[in-house]
Design a protein around this motif. Structure first.
Motif, PDB file in Angstrom:
ATOM      1  N   MET A   1      35.541  38.935  34.218  1.00  0.00           N
ATOM      2  CA  MET A   1      36.078  38.618  35.519  1.00  0.00           C
ATOM      3  C   MET A   1      36.084  37.091  35.715  1.00  0.00           C
ATOM      4  N   PRO A   2      37.116  36.533  36.335  1.00  0.00           N
ATOM      5  CA  PRO A   2      37.153  35.081  36.567  1.00  0.00           C
ATOM      6  C   PRO A   2      36.037  34.625  37.511  1.00  0.00           C
ATOM      7  N   THR A   3      35.657  33.359  37.384  1.00  0.00           N
ATOM      8  CA  THR A   3      34.648  32.781  38.272  1.00  0.00           C
ATOM      9  C   THR A   3      35.111  32.908  39.714  1.00  0.00           C
ATOM     10  N   GLY A   4      34.210  33.391  40.575  1.00  0.00           N
ATOM     11  CA  GLY A   4      34.517  33.521  41.990  1.00  0.00           C
ATOM     12  C   GLY A   4      35.065  34.870  42.396  1.00  0.00           C
ATOM     13  N   LEU A   5      35.311  35.750  41.443  1.00  0.00           N
ATOM     14  CA  LEU A   5      35.835  37.078  41.750  1.00  0.00           C
ATOM     15  C   LEU A   5      34.741  38.112  41.513  1.00  0.00           C
ATOM     16  N   THR A   6      34.471  38.923  42.537  1.00  0.00           N
ATOM     17  CA  THR A   6      33.478  39.984  42.405  1.00  0.00           C
ATOM     18  C   THR A   6      34.117  41.315  42.766  1.00  0.00           C
ATOM     19  N   GLN A   7      33.533  42.391  42.296  1.00  0.00           N
ATOM     20  CA  GLN A   7      34.049  43.710  42.644  1.00  0.00           C
ATOM     21  C   GLN A   7      33.802  44.024  44.116  1.00  0.00           C
TER      22      GLN A   7
ATOM     23  N   ALA B   1      42.610  33.290  43.972  1.00  0.00           N
ATOM     24  CA  ALA B   1      41.943  32.124  43.380  1.00  0.00           C
ATOM     25  C   ALA B   1      42.427  30.845  44.057  1.00  0.00           C
ATOM     26  N   GLU B   2      43.692  30.806  44.436  1.00  0.00           N
ATOM     27  CA  GLU B   2      44.237  29.627  45.125  1.00  0.00           C
ATOM     28  C   GLU B   2      43.564  29.437  46.483  1.00  0.00           C
ATOM     29  N   GLU B   3      43.419  30.520  47.239  1.00  0.00           N
ATOM     30  CA  GLU B   3      42.737  30.409  48.532  1.00  0.00           C
ATOM     31  C   GLU B   3      41.277  30.001  48.324  1.00  0.00           C
ATOM     32  N   ARG B   4      40.660  30.489  47.267  1.00  0.00           N
ATOM     33  CA  ARG B   4      39.279  30.115  46.958  1.00  0.00           C
ATOM     34  C   ARG B   4      39.158  28.603  46.782  1.00  0.00           C
ATOM     35  N   GLU B   5      40.077  28.009  46.045  1.00  0.00           N
ATOM     36  CA  GLU B   5      40.034  26.566  45.823  1.00  0.00           C
ATOM     37  C   GLU B   5      40.320  25.794  47.109  1.00  0.00           C
ATOM     38  N   GLN B   6      41.236  26.295  47.930  1.00  0.00           N
ATOM     39  CA  GLN B   6      41.509  25.657  49.225  1.00  0.00           C
ATOM     40  C   GLN B   6      40.263  25.687  50.096  1.00  0.00           C
TER      41      GLN B   6
END
Length: 131
Positions: free
Chosen positions: A1-7, A107-112
């Motif tokens: 799973m990518p960093t920052g993504l959880t189930q 992921a884009e919103e995560r970085e924002q």
């Protein structure tokens, strides 16, 4: 799973910093009308009761999910959940502050939101240093 993504919580981000102030000083600011406006949005007024609604002047709505005086505030913020938590250092002279947001859309919103919370943290640190 990518960093920052959880189930369980989807995309999430956390930003933390240890500030050179004791926890009661940081809490008094973070939970004050000025502090709440800074991290939650102008116009937000929180009632410390679970389930209490709030609304910012920008139209963001949510409700209190948890409130432990001196430690943590957890609220919904539109479709996400935001938490601010404090942890004093062992000698009590400094305090770790953590902003955490979960249920982000991508992921884009995560970085924002990472950039947003870093700016908020910078503002918190600056304003506390002026007190």
């Amino acid at each position: 799973m990518p960093t920052g993504l959880t189930q369980a919580a989807g995309w999430q981000i956390g930003v933390s910093r240890t500030l050179p102030h004791p926890a009661p000083v940081v809490w008094d600011f973070i939970s004050s009308p000025e502090g709440i406006a800074l991290w939650l949005g102008p116009g937000a007024a929180l009632i410390t009761e679970r389930g209490a609604p709030y609304r910012t002047t920008a139209g963001v709505t949510g409700e209190v999910r948890g409130y432990r005086s001196g430690e943590k505030i957890r609220v919904t913020h539109d479709a996400t959940t935001v938490q601010v938590a404090l942890a004093p250092t062992s000698n009590g002279a400094r305090t770790m502050v953590r902003f955490h947001q979960e249920h982000l859309a991508s992921a884009e919103e995560r970085e924002q939101q990472r950039a947003h919370w870093q700016r908020v943290m910078d503002q918190v640190a600056t304003l506390l240093d002026r007190q």
